[in-house]
Every structure is written in structure tokens, then in C-alpha cells.
Scaffold this active site. Sequence first.
Site, PDB file in Angstrom:
ATOM      1  N   ASN A 222      98.988 115.798  62.140  1.00  0.00           N
ATOM      2  CA  ASN A 222      99.032 114.896  63.407  1.00  0.00           C
ATOM      3  C   ASN A 222      97.944 113.521  62.652  1.00  0.00           C
ATOM      4  OD1 ASN A 222      98.286 112.604  65.366  1.00  0.00           O
ATOM      5  ND2 ASN A 222      97.816 114.446  66.778  1.00  0.00           N
TER       6      ASN A 222
ATOM      7  N   ARG B  21     104.202 116.176  63.896  1.00  0.00           N
ATOM      8  CA  ARG B  21     103.453 115.069  65.493  1.00  0.00           C
ATOM      9  C   ARG B  21     104.536 113.721  65.486  1.00  0.00           C
ATOM     10  NH1 ARG B  21      99.479 115.132  70.182  1.00  0.00           N
ATOM     11  NH2 ARG B  21     100.462 113.919  71.483  1.00  0.00           N
TER      12      ARG B  21
ATOM     13  N   HIS C 179     103.030 111.657  75.918  1.00  0.00           N
ATOM     14  CA  HIS C 179     102.244 112.810  75.910  1.00  0.00           C
ATOM     15  C   HIS C 179     103.999 113.850  76.118  1.00  0.00           C
ATOM     16  CE1 HIS C 179      98.783 110.522  76.994  1.00  0.00           C
ATOM     17  NE2 HIS C 179      98.270 111.563  75.769  1.00  0.00           N
TER      18      HIS C 179
ATOM     19  N   HIS D  43      98.452 114.156  82.614  1.00  0.00           N
ATOM     20  CA  HIS D  43      97.766 114.515  81.267  1.00  0.00           C
ATOM     21  C   HIS D  43      96.029 113.377  81.063  1.00  0.00           C
ATOM     22  CE1 HIS D  43      97.938 115.514  77.170  1.00  0.00           C
ATOM     23  NE2 HIS D  43      96.926 114.555  77.331  1.00  0.00           N
TER      24      HIS D  43
ATOM     25  N   GLY E 127      93.386 112.857  79.200  1.00  0.00           N
ATOM     26  CA  GLY E 127      92.540 113.093  77.904  1.00  0.00           C
ATOM     27  C   GLY E 127      91.646 111.697  77.325  1.00  0.00           C
ATOM     28  N   ASN E 128      92.008 111.634  76.396  1.00  0.00           N
ATOM     29  CA  ASN E 128      91.073 110.498  75.858  1.00  0.00           C
ATOM     30  C   ASN E 128      92.068 109.021  75.770  1.00  0.00           C
ATOM     31  OD1 ASN E 128      88.577 110.585  74.947  1.00  0.00           O
ATOM     32  ND2 ASN E 128      89.694 111.387  72.755  1.00  0.00           N
ATOM     33  N   GLY E 129      93.686 109.588  76.047  1.00  0.00           N
ATOM     34  CA  GLY E 129      94.483 109.389  76.241  1.00  0.00           C
ATOM     35  C   GLY E 129      95.258 109.622  78.220  1.00  0.00           C
TER      36      GLY E 129
ATOM     37  N   ARG F  71      91.482 102.381  77.084  1.00  0.00           N
ATOM     38  CA  ARG F  71      92.882 101.850  76.648  1.00  0.00           C
ATOM     39  C   ARG F  71      92.708 101.621  77.778  1.00  0.00           C
ATOM     40  NH1 ARG F  71      96.880 105.947  74.842  1.00  0.00           N
ATOM     41  NH2 ARG F  71      95.553 106.823  73.420  1.00  0.00           N
TER      42      ARG F  71
ATOM     43  N   ARG G 204      82.590 113.543  79.850  1.00  0.00           N
ATOM     44  CA  ARG G 204      81.076 113.991  80.367  1.00  0.00           C
ATOM     45  C   ARG G 204      80.298 113.075  80.899  1.00  0.00           C
ATOM     46  NH1 ARG G 204      83.428 118.160  75.345  1.00  0.00           N
ATOM     47  NH2 ARG G 204      83.943 116.061  75.304  1.00  0.00           N
TER      48      ARG G 204
ATOM     49  N   GLY H 170      92.336 117.349  78.330  1.00  0.00           N
ATOM     50  CA  GLY H 170      90.967 117.197  78.246  1.00  0.00           C
ATOM     51  C   GLY H 170      89.559 117.434  79.740  1.00  0.00           C
TER      52      GLY H 170
ATOM     53  N   GLY I  43      91.171 116.795  83.276  1.00  0.00           N
ATOM     54  CA  GLY I  43      91.935 117.182  83.757  1.00  0.00           C
ATOM     55  C   GLY I  43      92.027 118.983  84.773  1.00  0.00           C
TER      56      GLY I  43
ATOM     57  N   ASN J 217      89.280 120.436  83.107  1.00  0.00           N
ATOM     58  CA  ASN J 217      88.426 120.705  83.309  1.00  0.00           C
ATOM     59  C   ASN J 217      86.479 120.157  83.493  1.00  0.00           C
ATOM     60  OD1 ASN J 217      88.007 122.599  80.515  1.00  0.00           O
ATOM     61  ND2 ASN J 217      88.012 120.570  79.357  1.00  0.00           N
TER      62      ASN J 217
ATOM     63  N   GLU K 228      99.822 121.234  73.296  1.00  0.00           N
ATOM     64  CA  GLU K 228     101.238 120.905  71.918  1.00  0.00           C
ATOM     65  C   GLU K 228     100.946 120.984  70.741  1.00  0.00           C
ATOM     66  OE1 GLU K 228      98.495 117.110  73.268  1.00  0.00           O
ATOM     67  OE2 GLU K 228      99.937 115.877  73.377  1.00  0.00           O
TER      68      GLU K 228
HETATM   69  P1  ADP Z   1      92.698 114.002  73.716  1.00  0.00           P
HETATM   70  O1  ADP Z   1      93.765 113.297  74.185  1.00  0.00           O
HETATM   71  O2  ADP Z   1      92.252 113.304  72.233  1.00  0.00           O
HETATM   72  O3  ADP Z   1      93.246 115.276  72.741  1.00  0.00           O
HETATM   73  P2  ADP Z   1      91.269 115.961  75.138  1.00  0.00           P
HETATM   74  O4  ADP Z   1      92.462 116.126  75.242  1.00  0.00           O
HETATM   75  O5  ADP Z   1      90.953 116.526  74.015  1.00  0.00           O
HETATM   76  O6  ADP Z   1      91.640 114.384  74.747  1.00  0.00           O
HETATM   77  O7  ADP Z   1      90.347 115.452  76.368  1.00  0.00           O
HETATM   78  C1  ADP Z   1      89.446 114.485  76.774  1.00  0.00           C
HETATM   79  C2  ADP Z   1      88.499 113.860  77.029  1.00  0.00           C
HETATM   80  O8  ADP Z   1      88.052 115.040  77.985  1.00  0.00           O
HETATM   81  C3  ADP Z   1      86.883 113.450  76.791  1.00  0.00           C
HETATM   82  O9  ADP Z   1      87.589 111.911  77.628  1.00  0.00           O
HETATM   83  C4  ADP Z   1      86.024 114.622  77.881  1.00  0.00           C
HETATM   84  O10 ADP Z   1      84.645 113.876  77.930  1.00  0.00           O
HETATM   85  C5  ADP Z   1      86.862 114.834  78.934  1.00  0.00           C
HETATM   86  N1  ADP Z   1      86.045 116.346  78.615  1.00  0.00           N
HETATM   87  C6  ADP Z   1      85.873 117.602  78.271  1.00  0.00           C
HETATM   88  N2  ADP Z   1      85.891 118.396  78.427  1.00  0.00           N
HETATM   89  C7  ADP Z   1      85.359 117.766  80.258  1.00  0.00           C
HETATM   90  C8  ADP Z   1      84.020 118.457  80.699  1.00  0.00           C
HETATM   91  N3  ADP Z   1      83.544 119.639  81.422  1.00  0.00           N
HETATM   92  N4  ADP Z   1      84.071 117.041  82.537  1.00  0.00           N
HETATM   93  C9  ADP Z   1      84.826 115.856  81.776  1.00  0.00           C
HETATM   94  N5  ADP Z   1      85.362 115.034  81.554  1.00  0.00           N
HETATM   95  C10 ADP Z   1      86.152 116.313  80.510  1.00  0.00           C
END
Ligand code: ADP
Length: 400
Positions: free
Chosen positions: A7, A90, A179, A207, A209-211, A240, A284, A330, A332, A334, A384
Site C-alpha cells: 500500500n 492497493r 474503502h 467504516h 477509521g482515520n478515513g 478531512r 482515542r 478502528g 467502529g 473499538n 482489507e
Molecule cells: P486507518 O484508516 O488508518 O486504517 P484505523 O482503521 O486503524 O485507521 O482507525 C484509526 C482510528 O481508530 C483512530 O482515530 C483511532 O483513534 C481509532 N481507534 C482505535 N482504537 C480506538 C478505541 N479503543 N476507541 C476509540 N477510537 C479508537
Amino acid sequence: MKVIVINCGSSSIKYQLHDVSLDQVLAKGIVARIGEEGSSLRHQAGDTVIEKDVAASSHGEAFEVIRRALLDPEGGVMSGVSEISAVGHRVVHGGETFVDSVLITDDVVAKLEKCIPLAPLHNPANVIGIREARRILPDVPHVAVFDTAFHQTLPPKAYLYAVPYELYETHRVRRYGFHGMSYRYVSKRAAGLLEKPLNKVKMIICHLGNGVSMAALDGGKSVDTSMGLTPLEGLIMGTRSGDVDPGVIFFLHRELGLSVDRIEDLLNRESGLLGISGASNDMRDVIRKASEGNQRCRLALEGFAYRAKKFVGAYAAALGGLDALVFTAGIGENSPLVRQMICENLECMGISLDETKNEEAVGVEKLISTPTSRVSILVVPTDEERVIVMDTLAVAGLAG
Ligand code: ADP
């Protein structure tokens, strides 16, 4: 048999080496800050984690760093790159040209270059990654797997922007969505958990995550999604903005004298959770600081959940009903808090979250709705890379 997933971003290369026969990730890592001060490697193989500064002034050098890490006596997992049977790349944007994963040839690379204007922030690096990897491993199949391909089932009413139609006809300005690997993987797992055929399920996948994006899937096919021509549209993300009135861009240009490049940077790298909170792009941190009374972090958190909730409503309407609401990536996977904030007050739509199950679901597949909830709410960790490995094997004719 070993397959490596690459990637390649503008300043980083992420990699994962899979042993297909063992169904195991042998090693994964990232070379970061390529071409900048302080390039670094993070390499993980089993319990061994290596973090160090490296020389990576170009993507070519970064690939050399990865090669050495994979072969190193400490943390290495191979005796030679000839053990790699195929490479999965990717690729962010496949435009309308690529509706599925493809075997990379010179012709495919030329077509990918034609897609660069659609994704100037992402595709140039993907193409560089493909060139370098083909140079290092010229004798094995390389396969491109696209973020956009899954959404090529969107109907025109969902993908057309209300701008002059010629912009679509001539320049392919439209919604593409991203995604795609995540949606493919998660939708199949979710249908499995529900013990229903995927083609019978109306599903919204978040989805986060960061994105961040969401998609409406009818019978396993994407019918709408929140990201657009680029991965900037839609929900609030780490850095973003997601949706803004396009008028904001004219305002920033006319009133503040910002250039187009500066505005692009501001909306991509300085907005989202980071922009509102002024504190962090990491959910977090935002949650922790909000709980300590930081008002701007509270605003970022509330805005994030509120926007996602609005898309749930919109996509349930687009689907004409809803069987499952699925959380992944991330945040969704956690964050019970974010899931709870999104689902709050959606009982009117048959969405009823079980508080205890929600709290228990951290990084695992789990049904988190109440027994009486009309809509099943699920947590499904995404994978992915697994989709890229599977497609690479299938396209390269190596699937057993
Ligand atoms: P990427 O899009 O880079 O693959 P990820 O899917 O790893 O990103 O998601 C990253 C996001 O998930 C960050 O904002 C991170 O803070 C959040 N995250 C990871 N663990 C937790 C948690 N326990 N509670 C809240 N947010 C979390």
C-alpha cells in the site's frame, strides 16, 4: 506460498507478507516519512517489533529497506525475495476503467496514469509503488486491487453530481466511493453472522477509521456511498472535513486569499476531528479529552456521531428498508461510545442497541442489538489485506 501486499502512499509504504498455505500474516510494517527528515521503519514479525530510523529519500530506497527487513536475521521471515509468489497492490482510484482487480501489465500502468487527475493525492504514489515493485520482482504476477471498484454498481442517480452533464461525459466527474475492499469483506462476514444469504440483506456499513465512509448495500451490491470523486466527501474524518458547502472554498479563496493548493491541504490535512478539536485527529485522544471537559473535543465527537447518524437515516431511505447496521475499522470496531452515540434515538427506525453487548464488543465480531431490535446491529473487524491477497491469488491464477 507467500504473497506480499503493498500500500504505497506519497510519503509511506505499508506492507504485509502473507503465508497463504498457513493462512498467516508473517510480517507487516511501514516505512514512513519517505523523502522527508527522519524516515523510519516499523516492522513486526510475530512478537518481534523493530522500530528504527532508516535512509529512505525515495520510494526505491524505501523498498530496499523493506526487502532488508524481510530478510534480516532479526525479525526477518524469508531467505530470499524469490520466495514471494505474487504481489497485490492497493490502488486508490480505478475510475470507471477498472470495475474489478486486474493483472498489472504495461497497458494497465498506462491506464492507471490516466486516472491520476481523478486522484492526484493518491494514484501517483500507487503507480510509483507498482513500478518499483515490478522492478524488484519482475518475474511474479502483480495485481492491482482498487478502492473504487466495489462501488461501480452505484446507479447514475447516486453517482451523478448536479453539475453540467458534460463534466461527467468528458472528464468523468462523478461519485466513485472508496474503502471497497473493506465493504466487500465486512458485508460477507456480516451476512455469515446473520446466517442469511448476502443477496437478501439490506445493509448499511459504517467504516469508521482515520478515513471514514459509509455505504448502503442492497443484496451485497453498493447502491450509495458517502465518499465521492475523491475520499474527501462525506463524513467527518481524522483530518478531512467531509461535506462542506462548496461555497466555503470560494470564501477561503476570495476573502482569505488562500490558493487552491492551500485549501486542498486545509480540507484534507487540517480539518475533521483535528480541525474542530484543535487537539488531535485520533479518536482515542478526542474521547479522552472530551471526558476531561475539553469543549472543542466534545464538539468534534458530537459532530462526528451526528453526521454518521444522518447518513444512517439517508441510506435507510435509499435502501427502502434496513436489515443490518454494521460497524467496522478502528473507531467502529473499538469504540462503544461512538457506536452508542450514532445509534441513540434511532429506535424509531427499528435500531435498538444492547448496552452491555455494545460495551463487550471491542475488536471482535459480535451482534450488539437487543433481541427485539428490528435491525441487527453488528461489529465486524475489517481485513482489507485479506481481500487483496484473495484477489491477487485469483487474478494471478494461483488460487488452489
Ligand atoms: P486507518 O484508516 O488508518 O486504517 P484505523 O482503521 O486503524 O485507521 O482507525 C484509526 C482510528 O481508530 C483512530 O482515530 C483511532 O483513534 C481509532 N481507534 C482505535 N482504537 C480506538 C478505541 N479503543 N476507541 C476509540 N477510537 C479508537
